[in-house]
Write an enzyme that holds these catalytic residues in place. Structure first.
Site, short mmCIF file in Angstrom:
data_model
loop_
_atom_site.label_atom_id
_atom_site.label_comp_id
_atom_site.label_asym_id
_atom_site.label_seq_id
_atom_site.Cartn_x
_atom_site.Cartn_y
_atom_site.Cartn_z
N ASN A 1 0.88 -1.17 0.00
CA ASN A 1 0.00 0.00 0.00
C ASN A 1 0.91 1.21 0.00
O ASN A 1 1.69 1.39 0.93
CB ASN A 1 -0.89 0.01 1.25
CG ASN A 1 -1.53 1.37 1.52
OD1 ASN A 1 -1.68 1.78 2.66
ND2 ASN A 1 -1.90 2.07 0.48
N TYR B 1 -10.07 11.65 5.26
CA TYR B 1 -10.96 11.02 4.29
C TYR B 1 -10.76 9.51 4.14
O TYR B 1 -11.72 8.77 4.04
CB TYR B 1 -10.75 11.67 2.91
CG TYR B 1 -11.41 10.92 1.78
CD1 TYR B 1 -12.78 11.06 1.53
CD2 TYR B 1 -10.68 10.05 0.97
CE1 TYR B 1 -13.39 10.36 0.49
CE2 TYR B 1 -11.29 9.34 -0.06
CZ TYR B 1 -12.63 9.50 -0.30
OH TYR B 1 -13.24 8.81 -1.31
P1 AMP Z 1 -14.12 16.54 -6.54
O1 AMP Z 1 -15.48 16.36 -7.12
O2 AMP Z 1 -13.05 16.23 -7.56
O3 AMP Z 1 -13.91 17.87 -5.90
O4 AMP Z 1 -13.95 15.43 -5.43
C1 AMP Z 1 -14.22 15.71 -4.11
C2 AMP Z 1 -14.78 14.50 -3.44
O5 AMP Z 1 -13.92 13.38 -3.63
C3 AMP Z 1 -14.89 14.74 -1.95
O6 AMP Z 1 -16.25 14.65 -1.64
C4 AMP Z 1 -14.11 13.65 -1.29
O7 AMP Z 1 -14.92 12.93 -0.41
C5 AMP Z 1 -13.64 12.75 -2.40
N1 AMP Z 1 -12.18 12.55 -2.39
C6 AMP Z 1 -11.23 13.37 -1.97
N2 AMP Z 1 -10.00 12.85 -2.16
C7 AMP Z 1 -10.19 11.65 -2.72
C8 AMP Z 1 -9.33 10.60 -3.13
N3 AMP Z 1 -8.01 10.72 -3.03
N4 AMP Z 1 -9.89 9.51 -3.66
C9 AMP Z 1 -11.21 9.39 -3.79
N5 AMP Z 1 -12.07 10.34 -3.40
C10 AMP Z 1 -11.59 11.45 -2.88
#
Ligand code: AMP
Length: 490
Positions: free
Chosen positions: A125, A265
């Site tokens: 990981n 997160y």
């Molecule tokens: P966005 O629509 O690109 O602004 O994505 C934001 C959303 O993605 C937030 O609601 C987070 O919960 C989620 N998020 C943030 N970082 C990650 C990550 N590394 N991988 C997957 N989901 C993410």
């Protein structure tokens, strides 16, 4: 900006390189008659850390057995005969979340190889920041790589080492590999777990009667009723065999820089990390956010489910406001982020969330989420809440602005795609159509986690995604010649 960071950002712009990392889950067991069943259950609990593929390698005293497949854990390991054929008292497993665009069978972990000292399987990981550099050197000396994952570097380094035992060979490999990583490995009658020198990625040790367990997160011990013993230390390697457990330190004396984004997160809220409840930490961050950025005359606090729920509860409690599920999530859709194209990502958000109109009409709503990456989710949700009749929508984010990419194992897009890299808070507020927007400050975040923020090298966490302070050098990225050459290999 430091010279180092400037150099890195320049390289990013000229190379156009996108994402590199993998965010995954690992699990291992020694001394259980149904080791593979235990691993399958552990991987199921760690499914949130990677949904693309999973694999288990087991050992029964004579032979190794391996099953790796694309898809969810319960799709691959749902048949009794699959588990029955993964015989043995020792097994390791891996959930993969690939971000390199290579959805290939040969990249599914644990990787297995027959080495001079016997069979060897390894799952990682994290992400190595000098994998390409090492890989090129190895290839020049005749190594034939079978996959495009950086994890294979470990296998080759172990194979090439001249040390007498497998764990000494892996220790030598760890001294060459830079980055943020946790590994579980299985050799003949030996389970090994190890963490990078700063302990950026998590790895915990568990026990059930005479069996030992290793897992990315403690929630994977709960599912099999194993007891949490302790975390593997930064730079530590534990070796478990018939003689018990022994600890070695291929790296010593480096400051701990645990990934702060695990708290925000990535980890499951029912896990404990560094003896802290992830759920409690998220609530505490929400409470800090409420203190720092209140909203006048607000009617209610609404989380963006599921990731925003604990911090929204913390916000609502601190602000003495009602907490309501103003958005309902459909749980049969994967995380929006996982979808590879913009088109599908947009569609994914619509499929996933719906406004709970009865609670939003004519309300001043505080919408809480953990982060804004590209801004796609926030804009859709704000529009949705407004269309459901909300009077005002105020967005509160339980992390500081995500300005920099992660190279230590959390999937983040290139910095150009990160909204906060090129826009200030007011601009982002307009882009996501909110009435107001506020992020928790870095100081507030550290306070919520029980740490007073310190500058420079003393900093307790890796918070590079917010601050650009990268604790491990990004060797591959800084050597453009090297990365170009190796891109051809992929
Ligand atoms: P966005 O629509 O690109 O602004 O994505 C934001 C959303 O993605 C937030 O609601 C987070 O919960 C989620 N998020 C943030 N970082 C990650 C990550 N590394 N991988 C997957 N989901 C993410």
């Amino acid at each position: 900006m430091s010279n180092f960071l400037q150099e890195f950002e320049d390289e990013r712009k000229t190379s156009g390189r996108k994402k590199l990392g993998e965010k995954c889950g690992v699990f291992g067991v020694y001394g259980h008659p149904e080791a593979s069943t235990m691993v399958a259950l552990g991987l199921h609990a760690l499914q949130h850390r990677g949904q693309e593929a999973s694999g288990i390698v087991s050992y029964d005293g004579d032979n190794f057995y391996s099953k790796r497949a694309l898809g969810l854990v319960d799709q691959t390991f749902n048949q009794k005969d699959v588990i029955d054929r993964l015989k043995g008292y020792l097994a390791v497993g891996h959930n993969r979340y690939a971000t390199t665009g290579e959805t290939l069978y040969r990249n599914i972990q644990p990787l297995y190889a027959d080495l001079a000292l016997g069979g060897f399987a390894l799952g990682q990981n994290g992400n190595l920041t000098n994998a390409r550099t090492i890989r090129q050197e190895l290839v020049e000396h005749g190594a034939l790589f079978q996959s495009t994952t950086d994890t294979e570097v470990f296998i080759h380094l172990v194979a090439a080492s001249r040390k007498p035992t497998i764990h000494e060979r892996l220790a030598e490999a760890m001294q060459q590999a830079e980055g943020g990583y946790s590994i579980v490995a299985c050799a003949e009658d030996t389970l090994i777990g190890a963490r990078d020198k700063h302990g950026i990625r998590p790895l915990a040790l568990g026990k059930l009667n005479d069996s030992w367990f290793l897992a990315s997160e403690t929630c994977a011990f709960d599912i099999i009723s194993a007891e949490f013993v302790r975390e593997i230390e930064p730079g530590e390697m534990v070796v478990i065999n018939k003689n018990g457990i022994k600890s070695y330190f291929p790296h010593k004396g480096n400051p701990k820089r645990f990934c702060i984004f695990e708290y925000i997160y990535f980890a499951r809220p029912d896990s404990f990390m560094e003896n802290r409840s992830v759920y409690e930490m998220r609530k505490a961050i929400g409470a800090e956010l409420a203190k720092e950025s209140p909203v006048e005359n607000a009617d209610l606090v609404v989380p963006v489910p599921d990731s925003g729920i604990p911090s929204a509860i913390g916000y609502a409690e601190a602000a003495k406001l009602p907490f309501e599920l103003g958005i309902i999530r459909n749980h049969y859709v994967g995380r929006t982020f996982i979808e590879p194209t913009d088109q599908i990502r947009h569609l994914g958000v619509k499929l996933k969330h719906n406004a709970n109109r009865a609670y939003l009409e004519d309300k001043i709503v505080i919408l809480v989420d953990d982060s804004i990456v590209r801004g796609t989710t926030s804009r859709k949700i704000v529009d949705m809440v407004r269309q459901a009749g909300a009077k005002e929508v105020h967005v509160r984010i339980s992390s500081p602005p995500t300005k920099h990419s992660c190279f230590y194992g959390i999937d983040t897009p290139s910095s150009e795609e990160l909204l906060a890299n090129s826009h200030d808070v007011d601009e982002i507020c307009k882009i996501i159509h909110a009435d107001s927007l506020a992020y928790v400050t870095t100081d507030g975040l550290y306070k919520a986690l029980g740490e007073v923020k310190r500058n420079g090298e003393d900093r307790k966490f890796c918070d590079a995604c917010f601050t650009g302070d990268y604790p491990v050098r990004l060797t591959d990225l800084l050597d453009q010649k090297m990365s170009k050459r190796v891109t051809e290999l992929g």
